[in-house]
Design a protein around this motif. Structure first.
Motif, PDB file in Angstrom:
ATOM      1  N   ILE A   1       0.897  -1.304   0.021  1.00  0.00           N
ATOM      2  CA  ILE A   1      -0.077  -0.033   0.161  1.00  0.00           C
ATOM      3  C   ILE A   1       0.954   1.224   0.147  1.00  0.00           C
ATOM      4  CG2 ILE A   1      -2.023  -1.259   1.165  1.00  0.00           C
ATOM      5  CD1 ILE A   1      -1.240   0.391   3.680  1.00  0.00           C
ATOM      6  N   ASP A   2       0.207   2.273  -0.415  1.00  0.00           N
ATOM      7  CA  ASP A   2       0.818   3.693  -0.403  1.00  0.00           C
ATOM      8  C   ASP A   2       0.620   4.363   0.637  1.00  0.00           C
ATOM      9  OD1 ASP A   2       2.482   5.792  -1.185  1.00  0.00           O
ATOM     10  OD2 ASP A   2       0.732   6.467  -2.790  1.00  0.00           O
ATOM     11  N   ALA A   3       1.055   4.067   1.887  1.00  0.00           N
ATOM     12  CA  ALA A   3       0.888   4.572   3.492  1.00  0.00           C
ATOM     13  C   ALA A   3       1.906   4.123   4.319  1.00  0.00           C
ATOM     14  CB  ALA A   3      -0.634   4.313   3.768  1.00  0.00           C
ATOM     15  N   SER A   4       2.352   4.741   5.194  1.00  0.00           N
ATOM     16  CA  SER A   4       3.207   4.133   6.097  1.00  0.00           C
ATOM     17  C   SER A   4       2.401   3.152   7.244  1.00  0.00           C
ATOM     18  CB  SER A   4       3.834   5.290   7.005  1.00  0.00           C
ATOM     19  OG  SER A   4       2.720   5.935   7.896  1.00  0.00           O
ATOM     20  N   VAL A   5       3.241   2.377   7.612  1.00  0.00           N
ATOM     21  CA  VAL A   5       2.496   1.189   8.707  1.00  0.00           C
ATOM     22  C   VAL A   5       3.231   1.009   9.592  1.00  0.00           C
ATOM     23  CG1 VAL A   5       1.556  -1.079   8.661  1.00  0.00           C
ATOM     24  CG2 VAL A   5       1.712   0.163   6.360  1.00  0.00           C
ATOM     25  N   THR A   6       2.698   1.310  11.028  1.00  0.00           N
ATOM     26  CA  THR A   6       3.737   0.869  11.967  1.00  0.00           C
ATOM     27  C   THR A   6       2.805   0.058  13.033  1.00  0.00           C
ATOM     28  OG1 THR A   6       2.195   2.983  13.014  1.00  0.00           O
ATOM     29  CG2 THR A   6       4.595   3.436  11.755  1.00  0.00           C
ATOM     30  N   VAL A   7       3.386  -0.434  14.060  1.00  0.00           N
ATOM     31  CA  VAL A   7       2.761  -1.352  15.084  1.00  0.00           C
ATOM     32  C   VAL A   7       2.797  -0.796  16.489  1.00  0.00           C
ATOM     33  CG1 VAL A   7       2.893  -3.719  15.827  1.00  0.00           C
ATOM     34  CG2 VAL A   7       3.555  -3.325  13.611  1.00  0.00           C
ATOM     35  N   ARG A   8       2.027  -0.899  17.016  1.00  0.00           N
ATOM     36  CA  ARG A   8       1.792  -0.391  18.377  1.00  0.00           C
ATOM     37  C   ARG A   8       1.408  -1.743  19.467  1.00  0.00           C
ATOM     38  NH1 ARG A   8      -1.409   5.252  18.374  1.00  0.00           N
ATOM     39  NH2 ARG A   8       0.140   6.413  17.392  1.00  0.00           N
ATOM     40  N   ASP A   9       1.665  -1.516  20.871  1.00  0.00           N
ATOM     41  CA  ASP A   9       1.100  -2.707  21.550  1.00  0.00           C
ATOM     42  C   ASP A   9      -0.314  -2.748  21.696  1.00  0.00           C
ATOM     43  OD1 ASP A   9       3.704  -3.412  22.027  1.00  0.00           O
ATOM     44  OD2 ASP A   9       4.036  -2.101  23.928  1.00  0.00           O
ATOM     45  N   ARG A  10      -1.014  -3.639  22.312  1.00  0.00           N
ATOM     46  CA  ARG A  10      -2.521  -3.898  22.462  1.00  0.00           C
ATOM     47  C   ARG A  10      -3.176  -2.676  22.563  1.00  0.00           C
ATOM     48  NH1 ARG A  10      -4.978  -5.531  27.844  1.00  0.00           N
ATOM     49  NH2 ARG A  10      -7.049  -6.606  27.064  1.00  0.00           N
ATOM     50  N   PHE A  11      -4.127  -2.528  21.835  1.00  0.00           N
ATOM     51  CA  PHE A  11      -5.160  -1.148  21.663  1.00  0.00           C
ATOM     52  C   PHE A  11      -5.612  -1.030  22.884  1.00  0.00           C
ATOM     53  CE2 PHE A  11      -8.688   1.247  21.073  1.00  0.00           C
ATOM     54  CZ  PHE A  11      -8.621   2.160  19.831  1.00  0.00           C
ATOM     55  N   LEU A  12      -6.068  -2.074  23.805  1.00  0.00           N
ATOM     56  CA  LEU A  12      -6.681  -1.774  25.027  1.00  0.00           C
ATOM     57  C   LEU A  12      -5.653  -1.579  26.163  1.00  0.00           C
ATOM     58  CD1 LEU A  12      -9.176  -4.836  24.827  1.00  0.00           C
ATOM     59  CD2 LEU A  12      -9.743  -2.350  24.212  1.00  0.00           C
ATOM     60  N   ASP A  13      -4.407  -1.622  26.058  1.00  0.00           N
ATOM     61  CA  ASP A  13      -3.282  -0.961  26.693  1.00  0.00           C
ATOM     62  C   ASP A  13      -2.985   0.454  26.435  1.00  0.00           C
ATOM     63  OD1 ASP A  13      -3.316  -3.196  28.293  1.00  0.00           O
ATOM     64  OD2 ASP A  13      -1.705  -4.174  27.113  1.00  0.00           O
ATOM     65  N   VAL A  14      -2.742   0.726  25.005  1.00  0.00           N
ATOM     66  CA  VAL A  14      -2.310   2.068  24.424  1.00  0.00           C
ATOM     67  C   VAL A  14      -3.455   2.877  24.601  1.00  0.00           C
ATOM     68  CG1 VAL A  14      -1.579   3.439  22.783  1.00  0.00           C
ATOM     69  CG2 VAL A  14      -0.548   0.862  22.940  1.00  0.00           C
ATOM     70  N   HIS A  15      -4.592   2.893  24.646  1.00  0.00           N
ATOM     71  CA  HIS A  15      -5.667   3.571  24.607  1.00  0.00           C
ATOM     72  C   HIS A  15      -6.830   3.492  25.737  1.00  0.00           C
ATOM     73  CE1 HIS A  15      -4.316   5.352  20.927  1.00  0.00           C
ATOM     74  NE2 HIS A  15      -4.289   4.413  20.334  1.00  0.00           N
ATOM     75  N   ARG A  16      -6.250   2.871  26.564  1.00  0.00           N
ATOM     76  CA  ARG A  16      -7.111   2.562  27.887  1.00  0.00           C
ATOM     77  C   ARG A  16      -7.976   3.764  28.291  1.00  0.00           C
ATOM     78  NH1 ARG A  16      -6.290  -1.601  31.730  1.00  0.00           N
ATOM     79  NH2 ARG A  16      -5.217  -2.526  30.309  1.00  0.00           N
ATOM     80  N   THR A  17      -8.937   3.472  28.698  1.00  0.00           N
ATOM     81  CA  THR A  17      -9.868   4.736  29.366  1.00  0.00           C
ATOM     82  C   THR A  17     -10.669   3.999  30.395  1.00  0.00           C
ATOM     83  OG1 THR A  17     -11.759   4.195  27.599  1.00  0.00           O
ATOM     84  CG2 THR A  17     -10.097   6.144  27.165  1.00  0.00           C
ATOM     85  N   ASP A  18     -11.048   4.810  31.400  1.00  0.00           N
ATOM     86  CA  ASP A  18     -11.694   4.451  32.734  1.00  0.00           C
ATOM     87  C   ASP A  18     -13.181   3.698  32.319  1.00  0.00           C
ATOM     88  OD1 ASP A  18      -9.697   5.233  34.104  1.00  0.00           O
ATOM     89  OD2 ASP A  18     -10.530   7.280  34.762  1.00  0.00           O
ATOM     90  N   ASP A  19     -13.759   4.117  31.382  1.00  0.00           N
ATOM     91  CA  ASP A  19     -15.117   3.439  31.026  1.00  0.00           C
ATOM     92  C   ASP A  19     -14.980   2.324  30.092  1.00  0.00           C
ATOM     93  OD1 ASP A  19     -14.533   4.836  28.609  1.00  0.00           O
ATOM     94  OD2 ASP A  19     -16.375   5.550  28.413  1.00  0.00           O
ATOM     95  N   LEU A  20     -13.857   1.892  29.804  1.00  0.00           N
ATOM     96  CA  LEU A  20     -14.042   0.517  28.683  1.00  0.00           C
ATOM     97  C   LEU A  20     -14.450  -0.435  29.184  1.00  0.00           C
ATOM     98  CD1 LEU A  20     -10.812   0.524  26.782  1.00  0.00           C
ATOM     99  CD2 LEU A  20     -12.959   0.805  26.028  1.00  0.00           C
ATOM    100  N   PRO A  21     -14.272  -0.819  30.668  1.00  0.00           N
ATOM    101  CA  PRO A  21     -14.853  -2.198  31.236  1.00  0.00           C
ATOM    102  C   PRO A  21     -16.549  -1.942  31.078  1.00  0.00           C
ATOM    103  CG  PRO A  21     -13.174  -1.288  32.662  1.00  0.00           C
ATOM    104  CD  PRO A  21     -13.502  -0.268  31.688  1.00  0.00           C
ATOM    105  N   GLU A  22     -17.066  -0.873  31.537  1.00  0.00           N
ATOM    106  CA  GLU A  22     -18.599  -0.546  31.134  1.00  0.00           C
ATOM    107  C   GLU A  22     -19.068  -0.891  30.035  1.00  0.00           C
ATOM    108  OE1 GLU A  22     -22.314   2.084  33.064  1.00  0.00           O
ATOM    109  OE2 GLU A  22     -20.064   2.350  33.660  1.00  0.00           O
TER     110      GLU A  22
END
Length: 254
Positions: free
Chosen positions: A28-49
């Motif tokens: 593809i014609d785009a940069s591709v990067t890798v991050r750790d688990r989404f639910l760790d990187v973007h954890r918010t307090d309301d995710l369990p609910e």
């Protein structure tokens, strides 16, 4: 136009997100990067609910959600210890909304595609038959790619279910991998299959293709953009040559 794709690891699964990202970057014609688990990187307090609200209690009931305290506590533990989560189906659209809200505002634009590889089973409601259907992907922002969905959503050969039921009646537990592989003709993927990473490459590309072109899936079974409903078709589309139909080969042939 998509300028960047960010893939998120699913460390409690056998998927190698870096291998998927390298494959995608070559096509593809785009940069591709890798991050750790989404639910760790973007954890918010309301995710369990939010996950509790997205639980599917019955395959034949449209309404979702169980926000009792015990369920929310379970979802909190599942976020901390994903290897303990399992056996729950979630409304994929509800999960997608929750994860979109968890993204930083500066990263929600469609020029940056987030692909959350998840260790959870997701589904969508079928108005045509009044039941929930497990899915491998929910396209959009972020795109969801379910590893359990890869094993569970497409239908396996009928003999697979018969062998599994026979074994359960005789022994009371699930049959081991070698029993199913030896007794059932036809190819299929099962949990922790070593082909999982290769099979998921096309589903991640589907997420990019949808955001970039507005097209969903390809009609050709001999293309990684095909939405397979049976395991035999999944293997044909994702694990056998050619990788793409003639139309999509012009776009993505590496």
């Amino acid at each position: 136009m998509v300028d960047e794709v960010i893939c998120y690891r699913a460390p409690s699964t056998v998927v190698n997100a870096d291998t998927v990202a390298d494959w995608l970057a070559d096509r593809i014609d785009a940069s591709v990067t890798v991050r750790d688990r989404f639910l760790d990187v973007h954890r918010t307090d309301d995710l369990p609910e939010r996950f509790a609200e997205g639980r599917v209690p019955s395959p034949y009931e449209r309404e979702t959600g169980n926000t009792m305290l015990g369920t929310i506590r379970y979802e909190e533990r599942a976020l901390e210890h994903p290897e303990r989560e399992g056996g729950v189906l979630y409304d994929g659209v509800a999960v997608q909304r929750a994860l979109n809200a968890a993204l930083p505002e500066a990263e929600r634009g469609l020029e940056t595609l987030h692909v959350a590889i998840l260790d959870r089973a997701i589904g969508t409601w079928g108005d045509h038959d009044g039941r929930w259907h497990k899915r491998v992907t929910v396209l959009g922002q972020p795109a969801l790619v379910s590893v359990p969905g890869l094993y569970e959503a497409p239908a396996k050969p009928e003999a697979y279910y018969e062998a599994k039921q026979r074994h359960a009646l005789l022994s009371g537990d699930a049959p081991p991998r070698e029993v199913l592989e030896n007794r059932v003709e036809g190819e299929f993927l099962i949990e922790d299959d070593p082909r999982t990473t290769d099979a998921l490459k096309g589903y991640v590309l589907q997420a990019y293709h949808y955001l970039e072109t507005g097209e969903t899936f390809c009609d050709s079974e001999a293309c990684r953009l095909y939405n397979a409903h049976y395991h035999e078709d999944l293997i044909e589309a994702q694990l056998r040559d050619p990788e793409f139909c003639s139309d999509h080969a012009r776009l993505y042939e590496g």
